[in-house]
Design an enzyme around this catalytic site. Structure first.
Site, PDB file in Angstrom:
ATOM      1  N   GLN A 189     -35.636  14.799 -83.926  1.00  0.00           N
ATOM      2  CA  GLN A 189     -35.747  16.166 -83.611  1.00  0.00           C
ATOM      3  C   GLN A 189     -37.046  16.911 -83.921  1.00  0.00           C
ATOM      4  O   GLN A 189     -37.448  17.199 -84.762  1.00  0.00           O
ATOM      5  CB  GLN A 189     -34.726  16.947 -84.337  1.00  0.00           C
ATOM      6  CG  GLN A 189     -34.533  18.421 -83.979  1.00  0.00           C
ATOM      7  CD  GLN A 189     -33.253  19.115 -84.406  1.00  0.00           C
ATOM      8  OE1 GLN A 189     -32.263  18.616 -84.961  1.00  0.00           O
ATOM      9  NE2 GLN A 189     -33.159  20.270 -84.196  1.00  0.00           N
ATOM     10  N   PHE A 190     -38.068  16.922 -82.786  1.00  0.00           N
ATOM     11  CA  PHE A 190     -39.319  17.483 -82.571  1.00  0.00           C
ATOM     12  C   PHE A 190     -39.395  19.047 -83.260  1.00  0.00           C
ATOM     13  O   PHE A 190     -40.420  19.313 -83.800  1.00  0.00           O
ATOM     14  CB  PHE A 190     -40.006  16.957 -81.640  1.00  0.00           C
ATOM     15  CG  PHE A 190     -39.787  18.112 -80.290  1.00  0.00           C
ATOM     16  CD1 PHE A 190     -40.474  19.260 -80.369  1.00  0.00           C
ATOM     17  CD2 PHE A 190     -38.766  17.937 -79.597  1.00  0.00           C
ATOM     18  CE1 PHE A 190     -40.163  20.043 -79.080  1.00  0.00           C
ATOM     19  CE2 PHE A 190     -38.481  18.731 -78.441  1.00  0.00           C
ATOM     20  CZ  PHE A 190     -39.344  19.715 -78.181  1.00  0.00           C
ATOM     21  N   THR A 191     -38.219  19.583 -82.982  1.00  0.00           N
ATOM     22  CA  THR A 191     -38.276  21.149 -83.242  1.00  0.00           C
ATOM     23  C   THR A 191     -38.419  21.229 -84.895  1.00  0.00           C
ATOM     24  O   THR A 191     -38.510  22.578 -85.024  1.00  0.00           O
ATOM     25  CB  THR A 191     -36.764  21.680 -82.555  1.00  0.00           C
ATOM     26  OG1 THR A 191     -35.834  21.341 -82.951  1.00  0.00           O
ATOM     27  CG2 THR A 191     -37.012  21.608 -81.294  1.00  0.00           C
TER      28      THR A 191
END
Length: 141
Positions: free
Chosen positions: A74-76
């Site tokens: 999850q890059f966010t």
């Protein structure tokens, strides 16, 4: 690396209507973000920390209970919202850097004896979980 770790009674991740990873019993969901300075050594250390973290019922760890882990990239988690209303993603490592480190994290968990289920890197995923407790921790390396 940044991880959001949630104690769950069950969880699954779906891509395009297909369940690609699921745990049907008590365990952990790990949302994993990677930044530019992360390394395989950091991924291995974080995996060991999460595997032995005593946050299951009765202060037990996944290692002690042989509890499963659902790991999802999850890059966010590296969103920067300090300016304006649109998040910046510049602190998140690009896929060419983060995918091998996400894979290294999952492999490290497996090498410790964990039953690991995974999301699909870079995919638009739907995550469904029942948070137990609720218990949610944020770990930074």
């Amino acid at each position: 690396m940044r991880a959001v770790v949630q104690r769950v009674s069950r969880a699954s991740v779906t891509v395009g209507g297909e369940v690609v990873g699921a745990i049907g019993e008590a365990g952990l969901v790990v949302l994993l973000g990677v930044t530019h300075v992360d390394t395989t050594e950091k991924a291995t250390a974080l995996a060991a920390k999460i595997w032995t973290l005593r946050i299951l019922r009765d202060e037990r760890s996944c290692a002690e209970e042989q509890a499963p882990i659902l790991a999802i990239s999850q890059f966010t988690l590296y969103a920067d919202t300090r300016k304006g209303r649109r998040p910046s993603w510049s602190a998140a490592a690009p896929g060419a850097v983060s995918e091998p480190l996400y894979d290294a994290f999952c492999t490290a968990l497996e090498s410790l004896g964990a039953k690991v289920e995974c999301g699909r890197f870079g995919a638009d995923m739907s995550v469904e979980l029942v948070n137990d407790g609720p218990v949610t921790l944020i770990l930074d390396t």
